[in-house]
Design an enzyme around this catalytic site. Structure first.
Site, mmCIF file in Angstrom:
data_model
loop_
_atom_site.group_PDB
_atom_site.id
_atom_site.type_symbol
_atom_site.label_atom_id
_atom_site.label_comp_id
_atom_site.label_asym_id
_atom_site.label_seq_id
_atom_site.Cartn_x
_atom_site.Cartn_y
_atom_site.Cartn_z
ATOM 1 N N ASP A 151 49.978 41.495 45.293
ATOM 2 C CA ASP A 151 49.640 39.820 44.513
ATOM 3 C C ASP A 151 49.857 38.200 46.235
ATOM 4 O OD1 ASP A 151 49.261 37.695 42.964
ATOM 5 O OD2 ASP A 151 51.513 37.609 42.013
ATOM 6 N N ARG A 180 56.964 39.625 36.873
ATOM 7 C CA ARG A 180 56.031 40.682 36.477
ATOM 8 C C ARG A 180 55.953 42.419 36.509
ATOM 9 N NH1 ARG A 180 53.622 35.851 37.008
ATOM 10 N NH2 ARG A 180 50.827 35.967 37.211
ATOM 11 N N GLU A 230 63.938 50.662 39.823
ATOM 12 C CA GLU A 230 64.050 49.369 40.512
ATOM 13 C C GLU A 230 63.313 48.588 40.789
ATOM 14 O OE1 GLU A 230 67.733 49.172 40.440
ATOM 15 O OE2 GLU A 230 67.758 50.946 40.065
ATOM 16 N N LEU A 279 52.201 62.177 52.814
ATOM 17 C CA LEU A 279 52.175 60.878 52.163
ATOM 18 C C LEU A 279 50.540 61.756 51.014
ATOM 19 C CD1 LEU A 279 53.347 58.085 51.653
ATOM 20 C CD2 LEU A 279 50.922 57.190 52.772
ATOM 21 N N HIS A 335 41.545 37.771 50.036
ATOM 22 C CA HIS A 335 41.864 39.509 49.653
ATOM 23 C C HIS A 335 41.550 40.796 51.321
ATOM 24 C CE1 HIS A 335 41.674 38.707 45.721
ATOM 25 N NE2 HIS A 335 40.665 38.135 45.518
ATOM 26 N N ARG A 373 56.897 43.463 43.812
ATOM 27 C CA ARG A 373 55.986 42.607 43.884
ATOM 28 C C ARG A 373 56.207 41.503 44.938
ATOM 29 N NH1 ARG A 373 52.957 40.609 38.385
ATOM 30 N NH2 ARG A 373 52.003 39.275 39.246
ATOM 31 N N ARG A 390 37.220 38.246 36.276
ATOM 32 C CA ARG A 390 37.474 37.248 37.403
ATOM 33 C C ARG A 390 36.028 36.534 37.185
ATOM 34 N NH1 ARG A 390 42.199 38.919 42.421
ATOM 35 N NH2 ARG A 390 44.257 38.914 40.697
ATOM 36 N N ARG A 441 39.236 32.660 48.694
ATOM 37 C CA ARG A 441 39.530 33.467 47.790
ATOM 38 C C ARG A 441 39.275 35.522 48.884
ATOM 39 N NH1 ARG A 441 42.476 33.221 43.700
ATOM 40 N NH2 ARG A 441 42.503 35.239 42.807
#
Length: 243
Positions: free
Chosen positions: A23, A197, A210, A134, A40, A191, A74, A36
Site C-alpha cells: 500500500d 486493515r 501476526e 521461494l 506503481h 501492511r 479505479r 499515480r
C-alpha cells in the site's frame, strides 16, 4: 546471506509464509507531484527488492496482494496501467525468477483477465513449477470474501450432487477448496503505508497470523524494512487461541 538476515540469527524461526498488502503507491507519487503510474512503477522495484531478500530471511512463501477484486473500481486508465505493469513484470522478470529458484503462482480469479495475459501467467507458472528456493504468490483479481464464496459454492454443489454430507464439512474441508489449499497459512501479514486493515486479503487464512504495519510507503520498502518486520515477528509469542 545478507547483513540484515545475518543479524536476525534464529529469532525469526517459524516464519514460513509472509503475506504483504502493498500500500502507498499513490501517496508516494502524490508527495512527489508525479502521476499515480509513477508510484506503481516504483512499487514494482520494491517487489523486486523484497523477492530478492526474502529467501535469505528464511521465508519460504511470499504472497503479494497485487490486484484486488475491488481494484476494478479505479479509473479505467489506472487499471490499464496496472495490467500493463503486470505484463511488463512477467516478461522482464520471469527469467531472473527462474534462475534464482523462485516458483511463481497465482491466487484469485485471475483467469477472468484478458486471455493473452492469462496465457502469459500460465506459461510463467509452468516454467518455474520445479523451483524450490521461494514460492512467490501473486494475488490477482483476488478478494477474500469472493474466495470463500467460491469455496462454499463448490461444497454446496457436492452436497446437492449427493457426494458430500453436510455433516462431513469441516474447517479442513473448506480450507481445501480455497485458492491457497496447497500453501501453509500466513504466519505474518505485513501492511505498508500505516493503514491498519486487511482490505479483504486472506481473511480465512489469517485467522492466527501476526500483523505488522509500517508507515513506510510501498515504493520505499527495501530489504532492511523487510528484515525489521521479520525481527518484529520474532518478538511475538504466538498462542493460536490456546491460552
Amino acid at each position: 546471506m545478507s547483513t540484515a538476515a545475518a543479524s536476525l540469527g534464529d529469532g525469526a524461526a517459524g516464519l514460513r509464509h509472509l503475506a504483504i498488502i502493498m500500500d502507498g503507491n499513490g501517496r508516494w507519487a502524490k508527495a512527489r507531484r508525479l502521476p499515480r503510474i509513477a508510484g506503481h512503477r516504483a512499487g514494482v522495484e520494491a517487489v523486486r527488492r523484497v523477492v530478492e531478500a526474502a529467501p535469505d530471511l528464511g521465508i519460504e512463501v511470499l504472497t503479494l496482494y497485487a490486484f484486488s477484486s475491488e481494484n476494478w473500481k479505479r479509473p479505467a486508465d489506472e487499471v490499464a496501467d496496472l495490467m500493463g505493469l503486470l505484463r511488463h513484470y512477467i516478461q522482464s522478470e520471469i527469467n531472473a525468477l527462474h534462475k534464482n529458484g523462485v516458483r511463481l503462482d497465482f491466487i484469485g480469479n485471475y483467469r477472468a483477465l484478458k486471455p493473452d495475459l492469462v496465457a502469459m501467467l500460465d506459461a510463467a507458472r509452468v516454467k518455474t513449477a520445479g523451483n524450490t528456493r521461494l514460492t512467490l504468490i501473486m494475488a490477482l483479481n483476488y478478494g477474500g470474501q469472493d474466495e470463500m464464496m467460491r469455496a462454499a459454492k463448490s461444497l454446496a454443489r457436492d452436497v446437492a450432487a449427493g457426494t458430500l454430507s453436510p455433516e462431513a464439512i469441516t474447517v479442513e474441508t473448506l480450507a481445501a477448496r480455497l485458492d491457497t489449499a496447497a500453501l501453509p497459512p500466513p504466519d505474518l501479514v505485513l501492511r505498508t503505508s500505516g493503514e491498519m486493515r486487511l482490505s479483504n486479503f486472506l481473511l480465512w487464512q489469517s485467522a492466527y497470523a501476526e500483523f505488522v504495519a509500517t508507515d513506510t510507503l510501498w515504493p520505499d520498502f527495501n530489504a532492511q524494512a523487510l528484515a525489521d518486520a521479520v525481527a518484529e515477528f520474532a518478538t511475538r509469542e504466538r498462542r493460536f487461541g490456546g491460552r
